[in-house]
Design an enzyme around this catalytic site. Structure first.
Site, PDB file in Angstrom:
ATOM      1  N   ASP A  64       0.843  -1.185   0.000  1.00 38.60           N
ATOM      2  CA  ASP A  64       0.000   0.000   0.000  1.00 38.60           C
ATOM      3  C   ASP A  64       0.884   1.243   0.000  1.00 38.60           C
ATOM      4  O   ASP A  64       1.678   1.458   0.919  1.00 38.60           O
ATOM      5  CB  ASP A  64      -0.899  -0.006   1.237  1.00 38.60           C
ATOM      6  CG  ASP A  64      -1.844   1.177   1.274  1.00 38.60           C
ATOM      7  OD1 ASP A  64      -2.673   1.296   0.358  1.00 38.60           O
ATOM      8  OD2 ASP A  64      -1.730   1.991   2.202  1.00 38.60           O
ATOM      9  N   THR A  97      -2.705   6.077  -4.403  1.00 39.47           N
ATOM     10  CA  THR A  97      -1.557   6.836  -3.904  1.00 39.47           C
ATOM     11  C   THR A  97      -0.282   6.516  -4.682  1.00 39.47           C
ATOM     12  O   THR A  97       0.507   7.415  -4.990  1.00 39.47           O
ATOM     13  CB  THR A  97      -1.332   6.542  -2.411  1.00 39.47           C
ATOM     14  OG1 THR A  97      -1.253   5.119  -2.210  1.00 39.47           O
ATOM     15  CG2 THR A  97      -2.488   7.071  -1.579  1.00 39.47           C
ATOM     16  N   THR A  98      -0.076   5.245  -4.985  1.00 40.36           N
ATOM     17  CA  THR A  98       1.126   4.858  -5.728  1.00 40.36           C
ATOM     18  C   THR A  98       1.120   5.485  -7.116  1.00 40.36           C
ATOM     19  O   THR A  98       2.137   6.015  -7.582  1.00 40.36           O
ATOM     20  CB  THR A  98       1.222   3.326  -5.838  1.00 40.36           C
ATOM     21  OG1 THR A  98       1.183   2.758  -4.523  1.00 40.36           O
ATOM     22  CG2 THR A  98       2.506   2.906  -6.526  1.00 40.36           C
ATOM     23  N   ASP A 392      -9.522   0.838   1.948  1.00 43.34           N
ATOM     24  CA  ASP A 392      -9.343   1.274   0.556  1.00 43.34           C
ATOM     25  C   ASP A 392     -10.571   0.945  -0.285  1.00 43.34           C
ATOM     26  O   ASP A 392     -11.037   1.760  -1.086  1.00 43.34           O
ATOM     27  CB  ASP A 392      -8.105   0.608  -0.056  1.00 43.34           C
ATOM     28  CG  ASP A 392      -6.798   1.219   0.432  1.00 43.34           C
ATOM     29  OD1 ASP A 392      -6.849   2.284   1.085  1.00 43.34           O
ATOM     30  OD2 ASP A 392      -5.728   0.634   0.183  1.00 43.34           O
TER      31      ASP A 392
END
Length: 552
Positions: A64, A97-98, A392
């Protein structure tokens, strides 16, 4: 600097470190790229995990993005700015986010090449801003509509967010929990609004992730106050209190002089009578369960037990607020005013032992607007990862419902967007067109990295994707499991539109901010020898600690 041809004048402390011009830009860009490189291998369903060990030896294993970046000890100011991209993405949409961090790092890598070609940073920044604004229009145009009643599609959205994580074997169970929890707390008012604070997630080791469950009410990590109270109450009428069931202390210091045993007994009888009256008021209102934010006196607990009333005291204010939304009750601040209309309702209130610890289930509530999810798992690491994955999943489902729009995943929306932005660059005049084209190349890095992480040839994959999209196949992307390019909608790989728009917006804003910095002034740290703090300007190559050149 010279003063009338005489001595120089110093305006900064002599131990201040300073980087200017290209040196400052290069250092900041290298730091940003290092952050992007740190998480790029985690992107997609075939992404790798990171083992994070803190100074206390505690271990976190995850892929994550925001968790990885939160756990990293980063000193470089530009690197921190890129990490803020992940934090913004997490706060706003809860996933992606990545993608956002990689996009920001790739934009700066593209900008570095333009800087080497002599293009001014403000021109690059202007081109990036134009491309980002146009990208949001393109993404809106390619989005598909979705409704809260489309359970199959929303479950697929949840599944997509968890694909590639350590709980992938249990993704169906968690996706179903995410959908049902979000739908239950959704409130309709000119569209839908969803506050995920109304979904309480509790974790307990033991069993498997498949044993996780949704409680249509609240789960409280507390047990009853008195062993004489009933352990199980059916058809519960719940008094929610924000008032203590104890004798109030006087506002000013006072002393009571007791001269005989009879006088002492009268005083005790008076206190007991006051507490008994409080319990009687609760009973007369029809309550058989008392849940209080304040304390309940030991004697009052005894009287409650005598009347077969289940009670928990000293609960958190957030739990009391959620219980009011779950049970339909009203939080009472004075026992003199309590009535049957204030009571919440639940089909069952029961104390149960889960993994050796007592918990209270308030369930079978009628149309609760706050619910709980109990996450189970064989080990601490599995439970923690399942909790992160569920949060998530709930975030993406809620954003899909609120926006009412989704796009194809698997890099499909990125390759389509990259092609549209590249076409748009032809209409931009001057050197800004080069920056817009570079923006398109940075977006295209997402499907390229997805292909690399899946063990596919990135060049062949990008060529095939472009061919499909030129033939009006805008939903074709990368199936990491089959190693082929397929239609993402047919495969159920779907993501909320806000994830993409927020990633583009946050990444471009961060890249522009870094590009516009041409002077870094860093004060010397209070401790230790020469140079700025670790990772600061003038430190290790690439601005990273420990002399790592552009790496982590």
């Amino acid at each position: 600097m010279p003063n009338g041809g005489s001595r120089p004048i110093f305006i900064l402390s002599e131990d201040t470190e300073r980087e200017r011009g290209r040196d400052a830009q290069r250092s900041n860009i290298q730091a940003a790229k290092a952050i992007g490189n740190a998480v790029s291998s985690t992107l997609g369903p075939k992404g790798m995990d990171k083992m994070l060990v803190d100074s206390m030896g505690d271990v976190v294993i995850t892929n994550d993005g925001v968790t990885i970046l939160d756990e990293m000890d980063v000193d470089h100011p530009a690197a921190k700015m890129i990490i803020e991209v992940a934090e913004t993405q997490e706060d706003e949409v809860g996933d992606g986010t990545t993608t956002a961090v990689i996009m920001a790092a790739e934009l700066l890598e593209e900008a570095e090449e333009l800087l080497e070609r002599g293009i001014h940073p403000t021109v690059i920044a202007s081109g990036f801003s134009k491309a980002a604004s146009k990208s949001e229009e393109f993404l809106e145009a390619m989005a598909e509509e979705i409704s809260i009643d489309d359970e199959e599609m929303l479950t697929r959205v949840a599944t997509t967010s968890m694909t590639g994580k350590r709980v992938e074997a249990n993704v169906d169970v968690l996706a179903d929990l995410a959908f049902r929890a979000v739908k239950q707390v959704a409130e309709e008012s000119d569209g839908y609004s969803i506050d995920l604070d109304n979904v309480k997630v509790e974790t307990r080791e033991g069993g498997s992730v498949n044993d996780s469950s949704l409680i249509d009410g609240m789960l409280v990590d507390e047990d009853r106050d008195h062993p004489g109270m009933p352990r199980r109450v059916e058809d519960a009428k719940i008094a929610l209190l924000n008032v203590a069931m104890e004798i109030k202390e006087t506002e000013t210091d006072s002393e009571i002089s007791v001269t005989s045993p009879d006088a002492l007994q009268k005083f005790k009888d008076y206190e007991e009578g006051e507490l008994r009256e409080m319990v009687d008021k609760v009973k007369e209102a029809g309550a058989n369960v008392v849940l209080s934010q304040k304390d309940i006196d030991d004697i009052a607990q005894h009287f409650l037990a005598k009347k077969d009333i289940f009670a928990i005291s000293s609960m958190s204010s957030s739990d009391i607020e959620k219980l009011a939304r779950a049970t339909g009750g009203t939080v009472v601040t004075s026992l003199d005013d309590i009535s049957s209309g204030d009571l919440g309702k639940a089909g069952l209130v029961e104390e149960r032992k889960i993994s050796g610890e007592e918990m209270t289930f308030i369930e079978n509530c009628e149309n609760p607007k706050a619910v709980s999810v109990l996450i189970r798992g064989g080990t601490e690491h599995i439970v923690e990862e399942a909790e992160r994955s569920l949060i998530d999943a709930m975030s993406v489902v809620s954003r899909s419902i609120e926006s009412g729009k989704t796009v194809a995943g698997g890099g499909a929306s990125e390759i389509e967007l990259a092609m549209k932005v590249a076409d748009f660059s032809d209409s931009v005049s001057g050197k800004e067109a080069l920056a817009v084209r570079a923006f398109a190349d940075a977006i295209e890095s997402i499907p390229r990295i997805l292909a690399e992480n899946a063990g596919m040839d990135p060049i062949d994959t990008i060529v095939e994707l472009r061919s499909k999209h030129e033939g009006n196949g805008k939903t074709w992307g990368i199936d990491a499991y089959s190693g082929e390019v397929t239609d993402m909608l047919d495969g159920g790989i779907i993501e909320p539109l806000p994830i993409k728009t927020q990633a583009v917006s946050s990444a471009s804003e961060a890249a522009v901010m870094v590009l516009r910095i041409d002077d870094v002034i860093a004060a010397k740290g209070e401790e230790g020898g020469e140079g700025p703090p670790a990772g600061g300007p003038g430190g290790a190559p690439g601005g990273m600690p420990g002399g790592m050149s552009g790496g982590m």
